[in-house]
Design an enzyme around this catalytic site. Structure first.
Site: not given
Ligand code: AGP
Length: 601
Positions: A481, A75, A484, A477, A596, A2, A99-100, A500, A27
């Site tokens: 990244k 938050w 992405e 992952e 997002k 927060c 906050n905490g 394979h 925050r």
């Molecule tokens: C990750 O960097 C991405 N932005 C994306 O794969 C994300 O993890 C996915 O859309 C799932 O989102 P969520 O965790 O909000 O469900």
């Protein structure tokens, strides 16, 4: 996470409080509130929703003559976003913003209820208001110090009393900064909020108390001894300041991970009992009769689920299947299953649809999410919050490592609940878990080496990431990244699977990142790709005698258990993707075509 602010001085307090709060909105922004003092009265205005809406109500109301006040942007971690749960919390003439996390709030709440205090919210923070009120006899600093001595957990607080011209602040394990102006003092959780008002700041240290009155600040340390003000002049530009001085939110959020993981585990680890305190809404019998765990998630959250697939069978003796949520509708859900949905946003449509299946099939469901009050929490039986604060960059970084931390906690709890994991095994695991934030910090300190590696390979046009066991999901992952944010085609593979098919793609100079902190078998895969001309960047454990001989370059990571090295390797791969994207001039915080939160199926 927060944000808190405070102001004492010659100017009208309200507008300054709202302006500084808006600068802390990164925050948290699910609810907000301010308290100002006018004519020996405290006026509180607080509500769920955005700060700008609350500001409109303040402007309509007026509050003439306010020259001091405190404010908060929230938050949610304890209790969903609501008017009641918004700060400031009050008790008698006392108002507090916090906050905490107060770890012993349940015990304090019971005690204060017995003493006759009536609680208005579900928050842990409200105990502070009542505790300070309980001890207050005209000396606010003394009452705050007494209350703080009884609190376990983390806090940054600002406190005011209707009959006192001063504001008292204190901190432990949560940031707090004081700004020094002409006849005015400002307080905020972070420096950027203060820069329009002053560039001279004092960072409070853990255990410090500060009394702000009439433009003057007195600080005392944890022993009560006065501390000389160590002020510093901030020279950053205001735009960069919003990101805490970092060029991108993603880099800032990568660097927040030690703190974020600490928040995820705070109050949930009992090293003495070798157990985890998580309310799963399940009895011992429920846990012991559980047949399996099914995990649904998308993208990065799916990779967190894959790590659980390796961990839960070992920690809890439970078989696990993991499915990308968009494919889950084609799968069967068996009786005796715990269905776990992982979603940092709590709003991902595919994951929500999958979780609804739990109700129709009569199985128990659980969410791991960062968003209190998000849709996912309404669909499931129980939620575990990752508590790492809002993530602004589209690429998931701190939310992923906090998911890993939360899932490891869940695995340990299930293991202990099912008597699969003995107390002593739990103790050893949790002792190592407590070191994790510090180990992540050591990985962050490798940033210069990783930046150089990123520059070396940024123009190669493709990347491979390989790992085995716990580190296979992290290879996926790392590749995600890189795709992405740097727009580089990247493949994540299980080390043993390369031969394979994908080995055909390896040629002179192809960069292959080998995650080599978990077992020795990856060495033969490194040799396979080296023999075909690949350049191998190995993430290896410090002091590994073999890696320098077989890899082209080695990034050494601190030694820890393989399951925790998932987090350390992740942080290194986030930095690699970040610096590659930066070298290529990509728009890092908002990659093309992505959002997002993906709220369509
Ligand atoms: C990750 O960097 C991405 N932005 C994306 O794969 C994300 O993890 C996915 O859309 C799932 O989102 P969520 O965790 O909000 O469900």
């Amino acid at each position: 996470m927060c944000g808190i602010v405070a102001y004492v001085g010659d100017e009208k307090a309200g507008p300054i409080l709202f302006d500084t709060l808006k600068r802390l909105e990164y925050r948290g922004y699910d609810s907000a509130g301010v308290a100002v003092r006018c004519d020996d009265q405290i006026e509180v205005l607080k509500a769920a929703g955005r700060i700008s809406d609350l500001e409109k109500s303040y402007l309509e109301r007026g509050s003439p003559g306010d020259r001091m006040g405190i404010g908060h942007t929230r938050w949610a971690t304890h209790g969903r976003p609501s008017d009641e749960n918004a700060h400031p919390h009050t008790s008698g003439g006392i108002a507090v913003v916090h906050n905490g996390i107060i770890e012993n709030y349940l015990a304090l709440r019971e005690r204060l209820t017995d003493l006759g205090f009536a609680f208005q919210s579900e928050t842990d923070s409200e105990v502070l208001a009542h505790l300070i009120n309980y001890y207050y006899q005209g000396d606010l600093a003394r009452a705050v110090a007494k209350a703080a001595s009884e609190v376990e957990g983390s806090y940054a607080i600002a406190v005011m009393s209707a009959d006192s011209p001063s504001i008292v602040c204190a901190r432990k394990d949560s940031p707090l900064v004081i700004g020094l102006g002409e006849g005015s003092c400002y307080v905020a959780s972070d420096i950027p909020a203060l820069l329009p008002y002053t560039r001279d700041v004092v960072r409070l240290k853990d255990g410090d108390f500060a009394v702000l009155e009439g433009g003057k600040v007195h600080v005392q340390d944890i022993s009560g001894a006065p501390r000389e003000l160590e002020s510093e002049r901030i020279e950053w530009d205001v735009n960069a300041a919003e990101r805490g001085g970092y060029p991108h939110f993603m880099l800032k959020e990568i660097h927040e991970q030690p703190r974020a993981i600490q928040e995820t585990i705070t109050g949930r680890i009992s090293e003495v009992e070798g157990d985890v305190r998580l309310d799963l809404g399940m009895t011992s019998w429920d846990m012991q009769t559980l047949q399996r765990v099914s995990i649904v998630a998308c993208g990065t959250s799916y990779h967190a689920g894959l790590v659980a697939r390796y961990f839960f069978p070992r920690a809890a003796g439970l078989p696990v299947d993991v499915e990308v949520a968009s494919e889950f509708q084609y799968m069967q859900l068996r009786p005796g299953t715990l269905l776990v949905g992982i979603s940092q946003s709590g709003e991902t449509a595919d994951t929500l649809v999958s979780l609804k299946k739990a109700r129709t099939c009569g199985v128990r469901s659980l969410a791991v999410t960062n968003m209190v009050g998000s849709t996912i929490t309404d669909i499931v039986d129980t939620s575990i919050y990752t508590r790492c604060g809002p993530e602004i960059g589209v690429a998931a970084t701190k939310t992923f490592t906090s998911q890993l931390a939360a899932l490891l906690l869940l695995g340990i709890r299930l293991g202990r609940g099912r008597n699969h994991l003995l107390a002593d095994q739990g103790r050893k695991m949790l002792a190592e878990f407590s070191r994790l934030p510090g180990l992540v910090q050591s990985v962050l300190e490798k940033r210069d080496q990783i930046r150089e590696i990123a520059k070396t390979f940024a123009h190669q046009g493709s990347y491979f990431f390989i790992g085995r066991d716990f580190l296979y999901p992290i290879a996926l992952e790392g590749a995600l990244k890189m795709k992405e944010i740097a727009y580089i085609p990247a493949e994540g593979y299980a080390g043993g699977e390369l031969k394979h098919g994908p080995l055909a793609l390896i040629k002179d100079g192809t960069p292959v990142v080998a995650l080599a902190t978990c077992g020795r078998k990856i060495q033969s895969n490194i040799k396979e790709v080296r023999a075909r001309g690949a350049e191998v960047i190995a993430l290896a454990t410090e002091g590994d005698p073999d890696m320098a001989k077989i890899a082209s370059m080695v990034v050494e990571l601190p030694a820890t258990r393989p399951v925790f090295s998932t987090v350390l390797c992740t942080v290194a791969l986030q930095l690699l993707a970040y610096y590659t994207a930066d070298e290529l001039g990509c728009e890092i915080d908002k990659p093309r075509n992505l959002a997002k939160s993906v709220t369509v199926e």
